[in-house]
Design a protein around this motif. Structure first.
Motif, PDB file in Angstrom:
ATOM      1  N   THR A 166      46.218  38.481  50.753  1.00 26.19           N
ATOM      2  CA  THR A 166      44.961  37.963  51.307  1.00 26.19           C
ATOM      3  C   THR A 166      44.316  38.946  52.278  1.00 26.19           C
ATOM      4  N   CYS A 167      45.115  39.750  52.985  1.00 19.80           N
ATOM      5  CA  CYS A 167      44.588  40.647  54.015  1.00 19.80           C
ATOM      6  C   CYS A 167      44.233  42.027  53.469  1.00 19.80           C
ATOM      7  N   LYS A 168      44.089  42.141  52.173  1.00 19.28           N
ATOM      8  CA  LYS A 168      43.857  43.443  51.550  1.00 19.28           C
ATOM      9  C   LYS A 168      42.488  44.005  51.927  1.00 19.28           C
ATOM     10  N   GLY A 169      42.453  45.290  52.214  1.00 21.73           N
ATOM     11  CA  GLY A 169      41.209  46.002  52.491  1.00 21.73           C
ATOM     12  C   GLY A 169      41.324  47.424  51.978  1.00 21.73           C
ATOM     13  N   HIS A 170      40.339  48.241  52.327  1.00 19.49           N
ATOM     14  CA  HIS A 170      40.340  49.633  51.875  1.00 19.49           C
ATOM     15  C   HIS A 170      40.210  50.558  53.076  1.00 19.49           C
ATOM     16  N   CYS A 171      41.172  51.458  53.243  1.00 20.57           N
ATOM     17  CA  CYS A 171      41.130  52.427  54.339  1.00 20.57           C
ATOM     18  C   CYS A 171      40.374  53.662  53.867  1.00 20.57           C
ATOM     19  N   GLU A 172      39.201  53.886  54.443  1.00 26.71           N
ATOM     20  CA  GLU A 172      38.368  55.017  54.029  1.00 26.71           C
ATOM     21  C   GLU A 172      38.798  56.323  54.680  1.00 26.71           C
ATOM     22  N   GLN A 173      39.347  56.243  55.863  1.00 24.55           N
ATOM     23  CA  GLN A 173      39.837  57.455  56.493  1.00 24.55           C
ATOM     24  C   GLN A 173      40.848  57.111  57.576  1.00 24.55           C
ATOM     25  N   GLY A 174      41.743  58.060  57.810  1.00 24.76           N
ATOM     26  CA  GLY A 174      42.771  57.856  58.816  1.00 24.76           C
ATOM     27  C   GLY A 174      44.166  57.910  58.227  1.00 24.76           C
ATOM     28  N   GLU A 175      45.151  58.050  59.098  1.00 26.72           N
ATOM     29  CA  GLU A 175      46.555  58.120  58.699  1.00 26.72           C
ATOM     30  C   GLU A 175      47.262  56.827  59.109  1.00 26.72           C
ATOM     31  N   PHE A 176      48.212  56.395  58.293  1.00 27.57           N
ATOM     32  CA  PHE A 176      48.906  55.138  58.573  1.00 27.57           C
ATOM     33  C   PHE A 176      50.201  55.070  57.783  1.00 27.57           C
ATOM     34  N   ASP A 177      51.035  54.102  58.146  1.00 32.92           N
ATOM     35  CA  ASP A 177      52.282  53.846  57.435  1.00 32.92           C
ATOM     36  C   ASP A 177      52.240  52.404  56.937  1.00 32.92           C
ATOM     37  N   MET A 178      52.502  52.227  55.648  1.00 25.26           N
ATOM     38  CA  MET A 178      52.515  50.880  55.078  1.00 25.26           C
ATOM     39  C   MET A 178      53.931  50.314  54.966  1.00 25.26           C
ATOM     40  N   GLY A 179      54.938  51.152  55.236  1.00 28.83           N
ATOM     41  CA  GLY A 179      56.306  50.661  55.117  1.00 28.83           C
ATOM     42  C   GLY A 179      56.631  50.271  53.681  1.00 28.83           C
ATOM     43  N   ASP A 180      57.668  49.474  53.504  1.00 31.55           N
ATOM     44  CA  ASP A 180      58.070  49.045  52.155  1.00 31.55           C
ATOM     45  C   ASP A 180      58.437  47.569  52.125  1.00 31.55           C
ATOM     46  N   GLU A 181      57.835  46.805  53.035  1.00 29.26           N
ATOM     47  CA  GLU A 181      58.169  45.388  53.140  1.00 29.26           C
ATOM     48  C   GLU A 181      57.282  44.488  52.281  1.00 29.26           C
ATOM     49  N   TYR A 182      56.248  45.051  51.664  1.00 31.59           N
ATOM     50  CA  TYR A 182      55.346  44.234  50.861  1.00 31.59           C
ATOM     51  C   TYR A 182      55.779  44.269  49.397  1.00 31.59           C
ATOM     52  N   ILE A 183      55.270  43.323  48.613  1.00 33.54           N
ATOM     53  CA  ILE A 183      55.663  43.249  47.214  1.00 33.54           C
ATOM     54  C   ILE A 183      54.536  43.767  46.315  1.00 33.54           C
ATOM     55  N   GLU A 184      54.895  44.142  45.093  1.00 35.76           N
ATOM     56  CA  GLU A 184      53.956  44.722  44.129  1.00 35.76           C
ATOM     57  C   GLU A 184      52.781  43.788  43.838  1.00 35.76           C
ATOM     58  N   GLU A 185      53.046  42.471  43.809  1.00 38.18           N
ATOM     59  CA  GLU A 185      51.973  41.520  43.500  1.00 38.18           C
ATOM     60  C   GLU A 185      50.907  41.503  44.587  1.00 38.18           C
ATOM     61  N   ALA A 186      51.286  41.857  45.812  1.00 42.70           N
ATOM     62  CA  ALA A 186      50.320  41.881  46.912  1.00 42.70           C
ATOM     63  C   ALA A 186      49.530  43.186  46.927  1.00 42.70           C
ATOM     64  N   LEU A 187      50.174  44.291  46.603  1.00 44.01           N
ATOM     65  CA  LEU A 187      49.521  45.603  46.594  1.00 44.01           C
ATOM     66  C   LEU A 187      50.241  46.490  45.596  1.00 44.01           C
ATOM     67  N   SER A 188      49.555  46.808  44.508  1.00 41.01           N
ATOM     68  CA  SER A 188      50.177  47.624  43.468  1.00 41.01           C
ATOM     69  C   SER A 188      50.187  49.098  43.880  1.00 41.01           C
ATOM     70  N   ASP A 189      51.007  49.877  43.202  1.00 42.34           N
ATOM     71  CA  ASP A 189      51.053  51.312  43.463  1.00 42.34           C
ATOM     72  C   ASP A 189      49.698  51.958  43.190  1.00 42.34           C
ATOM     73  N   GLU A 190      49.014  51.489  42.155  1.00 46.80           N
ATOM     74  CA  GLU A 190      47.701  52.037  41.814  1.00 46.80           C
ATOM     75  C   GLU A 190      46.706  51.753  42.935  1.00 46.80           C
ATOM     76  N   GLU A 191      46.734  50.536  43.480  1.00 42.55           N
ATOM     77  CA  GLU A 191      45.834  50.197  44.578  1.00 42.55           C
ATOM     78  C   GLU A 191      46.146  51.031  45.817  1.00 42.55           C
ATOM     79  N   ALA A 192      47.422  51.188  46.116  1.00 40.76           N
ATOM     80  CA  ALA A 192      47.816  51.988  47.277  1.00 40.76           C
ATOM     81  C   ALA A 192      47.351  53.430  47.136  1.00 40.76           C
ATOM     82  N   ALA A 193      47.424  53.958  45.918  1.00 38.01           N
ATOM     83  CA  ALA A 193      46.986  55.331  45.678  1.00 38.01           C
ATOM     84  C   ALA A 193      45.487  55.486  45.884  1.00 38.01           C
ATOM     85  N   GLU A 194      44.737  54.404  45.730  1.00 40.21           N
ATOM     86  CA  GLU A 194      43.281  54.428  45.916  1.00 40.21           C
ATOM     87  C   GLU A 194      42.864  54.111  47.349  1.00 40.21           C
TER      88      GLU A 194
END
Length: 341
Positions: A47-75
């Motif tokens: 539900t909290c999904k957004g798009h980071c246009e610039q900046g550095e961050f860490d997403m960790g590995d605590e989320y599941i694929e259904e919430a954020l896919s690898d393809e979405e993360a790459a974008e």
């Protein structure tokens, strides 16, 4: 350590929050009474999904694929409940600001100066009240209430974010509400209310050549952008084409010369429409967008000007088969309440 996070909502409102080191964006937002969309806060629902246009961050590995896919993360998609910034960031939030119980900000200031730069343009200088600095992304605009009326007009900053003194380039429109005020009644010390920041037209992180196209007072946001590029430094080629109708409509050329002296990668060209002009470059900006500045499409294009200019550039790209890597534009229309005029 704290980072500044710009939250850009889909209704054009931008809200800036501070994010502590190790803190998630969602927690930082809630701490500052910005209720970003959220159901689980555990990286499960998305539900909290957004798009980071610039900046550095860490997403960790605590989320599941259904919430954020690898393809979405790459974008550049992020879950704000898991995102821990390690720099200042700009995040697109795909809901209206009102749904997050946040409002566009208001600051007060006084008129410091009004200068007629040409028959076509006026510079307004506003001293913001102490402690009332307004955060914005270079290129964004604010609504300015017109004293003595119940209307406002919208103008892009030409100054750098974080400064106590804000400046604006304003088109001098015959019988215009703001033009009339500035030309006839404005006095130093007049009180003004600024509402913002607003808009999705702002400089993104520069990773390739940039082409800036300005029409008339559409130069304003580029002055702000260039100020930031000078401050931060930039090695990528930056080229500005600045078009006006008449010779004496060219303003702030001395400022452009200063930018060129401080930023070696920056160049600019001025263009005049008037056929009677002796200016070395006549016509429209589209007549001077040669292959060198287009970099075979590997370029980010920023355009600010009246609607006919925006439409002409879009048609030019289509006719030439040009597809820039990104294209950002701002139209301004005179004489409309809340317009960029």
């Amino acid at each position: 350590m704290s980072y500044t996070i710009a939250l850009n909502f889909e209704d054009g409102v931008t809200r800036f929050i501070g994010c502590k080191e190790g803190e998630t964006v969602l927690d930082a937002a809630y701490r500052q009474k910005v209720n970003l969309p959220m159901d689980c806060s555990d990286g499960v629902c998305g539900t909290c999904k957004g798009h980071c246009e610039q900046g550095e961050f860490d997403m960790g590995d605590e989320y599941i694929e259904e919430a954020l896919s690898d393809e979405e993360a790459a974008e550049g998609m992020v879950l704000t409940c898991q995102m821990v910034p390690s720099s200042d960031c700009v995040i697109q939030v795909p809901v209206a600001s009102s749904l997050c119980k946040t409002e566009v900000g208001k600051v007060e200031g006084t008129v410091a100066a009004v200068e007629q730069l040409s028959e076509d343009s006026i510079e307004l200088v506003v001293d913001l009240d102490e402690g009332a600095e307004i955060a914005f992304l270079p290129g964004q605009y604010v609504h300015i209430d017109v004293p003595g009326t119940e209307v406002h007009r919208s103008y892009s900053f030409s100054s750098l974010p974080g400064e106590q003194r804000a400046t604006f380039l304003i088109r001098n429109i015959p019988n215009g509400v703001m033009s009339g005020y500035l030309g006839e009644r404005a006095a130093a010390g007049d009180r003004l209310t600024l509402t913002g920041p607003l808009g999705s037209f702002y400089i993104r992180e520069v990773t390739r050549p940039v082409l800036m196209l300005a029409g008339g007072t559409g130069l304003a946001p580029f002055l702000s952008m260039l100020s930031q590029l000078v401050e931060k430094g930039c090695e990528a080629p930056i080229h500005l084409i600045y078009g006006v109708n008449k010779d004496d409509h060219l303003v702030k050329v001395d400022a452009l010369d200063e930018f060129a002296a401080k930023l070696p990668s920056f160049t600019y060209a001025t263009v005049v429409v008037d056929e009677a002009s002796e200016h070395p470059r006549k016509g429209y900006v589209t007549h001077h967008m040669d292959a060198e500045v287009m970099h075979d499409g590997d370029v980010d294009v920023y355009l600010c000007g009246p609607p006919p200019m925006v439409d002409a550039v879009l048609k030019h790209f289509d006719a030439q088969g040009i597809v820039p890597q990104s294209f950002h534009y701002e139209k301004f229309t005179p004489n409309e309440a809340g317009s960029k005029s």
